[in-house]
Design a protein around this motif. Structure first.
Motif, short mmCIF file in Angstrom:
data_model
loop_
_atom_site.label_atom_id
_atom_site.label_comp_id
_atom_site.label_asym_id
_atom_site.label_seq_id
_atom_site.Cartn_x
_atom_site.Cartn_y
_atom_site.Cartn_z
N ASP A 58 1.44 10.41 -67.96
CA ASP A 58 2.54 9.98 -68.83
C ASP A 58 2.65 8.46 -68.86
N HIS A 59 2.46 7.84 -67.71
CA HIS A 59 2.56 6.38 -67.61
C HIS A 59 1.51 5.70 -68.49
N LEU A 60 0.24 6.16 -68.40
CA LEU A 60 -0.83 5.52 -69.18
C LEU A 60 -0.73 5.85 -70.67
N ILE A 61 -0.31 7.06 -70.98
CA ILE A 61 -0.16 7.43 -72.40
C ILE A 61 0.95 6.61 -73.04
N ARG A 62 2.04 6.43 -72.32
CA ARG A 62 3.15 5.61 -72.85
C ARG A 62 2.71 4.15 -72.98
N LEU A 63 1.98 3.67 -72.00
CA LEU A 63 1.48 2.30 -72.03
C LEU A 63 0.52 2.10 -73.21
N ASP A 64 -0.35 3.07 -73.41
CA ASP A 64 -1.29 2.99 -74.53
C ASP A 64 -0.55 2.97 -75.86
N ARG A 65 0.49 3.80 -75.97
CA ARG A 65 1.26 3.87 -77.21
C ARG A 65 1.99 2.55 -77.48
#
Length: 376
Positions: A362-369
């Protein structure tokens, strides 16, 4: 012992199943099992998968030996053998009782006795028991056996997987065997077959960043890779889930009609090659030195594949889009050192638990977004 003309002859019952496959039921002494049957260990020879059986579990075998030697024992568990077409069955003569359910014939079954490596039977289920029976002092216990005639290894693997489906068979062993089986499988096993095949391809393909890096059940000694096949298979399974799984676009219909496995493989090679290029200091190292190669890292980066590929697939240059996406998040990743910002975890504190994988994904997906949004 001569390898020519010597047979073990037992009374047997013969029936048929499947597409006219001969199936026999009989008893023999436990000590005779290893005279007629091989244990086909799982190995690889120049990339080709051989056999299907896992390694000997010494503690399990020893406990069975202790039980067998404890005195007169009841041992009704049937062994399952694959038999060569060379076995010979002769019907017994005699009248049939009126009203008998006619599903089998009685007679004698002759099985050739040959040296190891040339035997006419293979143990499909019961290898630990067969080893114990061969080593026990009480080696005259009559053992029930069910044997089916099968000249091909694929049928033997199929039966091995199905027979052991309800037992604690190692997941990694099933993962490696599934791609070698083409028979119709139960739904849960069939769902695991495609990810396992893609995992196999990634481990074999010279173009793949995972070539020879994936740990398989057949690995021995120094051949073992650094990435567990279970982690890669689980990551691919998520990528296959519709509607957001990046690989789901390559399959149509609930049963997978129109499956484009080549398209899936190309996507996986492209994405993971960019992952390798973006994090060269973390790629190919043992999980103790790189959390990217840890099962948690593989699962997390596998989850990130889906949103990144969603953008890349709509781009005229998909690989360039993947590189740009990973380059944006790279400074925030802590695969070999540092502390994950916002999570407070040291790089080597990340574990293969559901909580860690979910939170880091979730952390990396949110960061990517957030980083992918155009600056205002």
């Amino acid at each position: 012992m001569s390898s020519d003309g010597e047979y073990l002859v037992v009374r047997a019952v013969k029936s048929r199943q499947g597409e006219d496959v001969d199936v026999f039921a009989f008893f023999l002494y436990g000590s005779d099992l290893t005279r007629i049957a091989e244990i086909s260990r799982i190995t690889r020879d120049d990339g080709e998968l051989k056999g299907f059986q896992r390694k000997e579990i010494r503690t399990h075998v020893n406990s069975i030996v202790e039980f067998l030697d404890s005195g007169p024992v009841l041992f009704p568990n049937a062994m399952i053998l694959a038999l060569s077409p060379e076995v010979e069955f002769k019907n017994a003569r005699g009248s049939r009782p009126e009203g008998m359910t006619d599903v089998a014939d009685t007679g004698t079954l002759s099985i050739p006795i040959r040296p190891e490596g040339q035997r006419a039977a293979w143990i499909v289920d019961g290898q630990q028991r067969s080893l114990a029976l061969a080593r026990a002092k009480n080696n005259k216990t009559p053992v029930p056996v069910v044997g089916f005639v099968s000249p091909d290894l694929e049928t033997q693997r199929e039966q091995f997987i199905l027979v052991n489906k309800a037992k604690p068979l190692p997941t990694r062993l099933i993962n490696e065997l599934l791609p070698e089986v083409s028979a119709l499988l139960p739904r849960d096993l069939a769902a695991r077959k495609l990810p396992s095949e893609l995992c196999n391809l990634l481990n074999r393909d010279p173009r793949s960043p995972f070539q020879k890096l994936v740990k398989r059940a057949s690995d021995v000694g120094d051949e073992a890779g650094v990435v567990t096949d279970t982690a890669l298979v689980e990551a691919i399974k998520q990528n296959l889930k519709p509607p957001l799984g990046a690989l789901s676009q390559y399959r149509r219909g609930s049963s997978g009609e129109g499956l484009d496995a080549d398209g899936m493989h190309r996507t996986l090679v492209m994405y993971w090659s960019v992952v390798r290029d973006t994090f060269p200091e973390a790629w190919g190292r043992p999980p103790t030195e790189s959390r990217l190669m840890h099962s948690a890292g593989i699962r997390v980066m596998g989850a990130l594949l889906d949103p990144i590929m969603l953008r890349a697939d709509s781009s005229p240059t998909p690989e360039a889009e993947i590189r740009a996406s990973l380059a944006r998040i790279a400074p925030h990743c802590c695969w070999v050192d540092g502390t994950w910002e916002g999570l407070g975890w040291q790089w080597n504190e990340v574990q293969s638990t559901r909580q860690h994988i979910s939170r880091l994904s979730d952390h990396l997906i949110r960061l990517d977004r957030d980083l992918a949004r155009p600056a205002r």
